[in-house]
Enzyme design. Structure first.
Site, PDB file in Angstrom:
ATOM      1  N   GLU A  96       0.786  -1.263  -0.028  1.00  0.00           N
ATOM      2  CA  GLU A  96      -0.053  -0.130  -0.033  1.00  0.00           C
ATOM      3  C   GLU A  96       0.767   1.367  -0.021  1.00  0.00           C
ATOM      4  OE1 GLU A  96      -2.993   0.545  -0.675  1.00  0.00           O
ATOM      5  OE2 GLU A  96      -4.194  -1.105   0.193  1.00  0.00           O
ATOM      6  N   ASN A 102      -9.221   8.361  -5.512  1.00  0.00           N
ATOM      7  CA  ASN A 102     -10.003   7.099  -5.856  1.00  0.00           C
ATOM      8  C   ASN A 102     -11.232   7.336  -7.011  1.00  0.00           C
ATOM      9  OD1 ASN A 102      -8.512   5.089  -4.179  1.00  0.00           O
ATOM     10  ND2 ASN A 102      -9.668   6.124  -2.505  1.00  0.00           N
ATOM     11  N   ASP A 116     -14.088   7.411  -6.603  1.00  0.00           N
ATOM     12  CA  ASP A 116     -15.151   8.226  -6.011  1.00  0.00           C
ATOM     13  C   ASP A 116     -14.741   9.636  -5.321  1.00  0.00           C
ATOM     14  OD1 ASP A 116     -13.893   7.321  -3.700  1.00  0.00           O
ATOM     15  OD2 ASP A 116     -15.282   6.415  -2.899  1.00  0.00           O
ATOM     16  N   SER A 122     -12.344   9.900  -3.021  1.00  0.00           N
ATOM     17  CA  SER A 122     -11.735   9.817  -1.799  1.00  0.00           C
ATOM     18  C   SER A 122     -10.117   9.763  -2.187  1.00  0.00           C
ATOM     19  CB  SER A 122     -12.286   8.553  -0.955  1.00  0.00           C
ATOM     20  OG  SER A 122     -12.172   7.611  -1.525  1.00  0.00           O
ATOM     21  N   ASP A 127      -6.754   7.846   0.151  1.00  0.00           N
ATOM     22  CA  ASP A 127      -6.083   6.805   1.186  1.00  0.00           C
ATOM     23  C   ASP A 127      -4.969   7.402   1.994  1.00  0.00           C
ATOM     24  OD1 ASP A 127      -8.315   5.288   0.485  1.00  0.00           O
ATOM     25  OD2 ASP A 127      -6.993   4.373  -1.149  1.00  0.00           O
ATOM     26  N   ASN A 142      -8.911   4.737   4.112  1.00  0.00           N
ATOM     27  CA  ASN A 142      -9.782   5.772   3.220  1.00  0.00           C
ATOM     28  C   ASN A 142     -10.576   6.792   4.144  1.00  0.00           C
ATOM     29  OD1 ASN A 142     -12.708   6.058   1.838  1.00  0.00           O
ATOM     30  ND2 ASN A 142     -11.193   5.598   0.275  1.00  0.00           N
TER      31      ASN A 142
END
Length: 141
Positions: free
Chosen positions: A52, A64, A66, A68, A70, A77
């Site tokens: 990650e 992302n 949508d 959002s 991370d 998130n």
């Protein structure tokens, strides 16, 4: 003057990155163990962190689909788990997302454990790298 102001704004935006650190597999495993994470989970957590964030506590991922983002070593998130400035969030961990970007990984670990308890390992898109055989973390202790 405009160039100077732009530089100051850029420096302020980068401030969380300056307070973060890059860990390695064993330092992460030891710190998580000291925070009470079960030893039989440490190989999975270190694998997730590697894929990650490459063990970097200060990483904010790209947007992302949508909108959002991370955050942190486990890429947690902001729509569901932490509060980013000026955005709606369910904030299930009750944290500012900036709290996931510091040298102290306690908030990241606690929030990641909450994600695990509610959604399982599959909550991480990189889980397919970590769901099979993993090298032992015994060498870290």
């Amino acid at each position: 003057m405009k160039a100077f102001l732009a530089l100051v704004i850029l420096a302020c935006a980068a401030a969380p990155a300056l307070s973060g650190r890059t860990m390695d597999r064993c330092s992460l495993a030891r710190e998580m163990s000291n925070l009470g994470v079960p030893r039989d989970q440490l190989d999975k957590w270190t694998c997730i962190a590697q894929h990650e964030s490459d063990y970097r506590t200060w990483v904010v991922g790209p947007a992302n689909s949508d909108g959002s983002n991370d955050y942190g070593i486990f890429q947690i998130n902001d729509l569901y788990w932490c509060q980013a400035d000026g955005r709606f969030s369910y904030n299930e961990c009750g944290l500012s997302c900036n709290a996931l970007l510091t040298d102290d990984i306690t908030n990241s670990v606690r929030c990641a454990q909450k994600v695990l308890s509610q959604q399982g390992w599959g909550a991480w898109a990189v889980w397919h790298y970590c769901s099979g055989w993993l090298p032992s973390i015994d060498e870290c202790f």
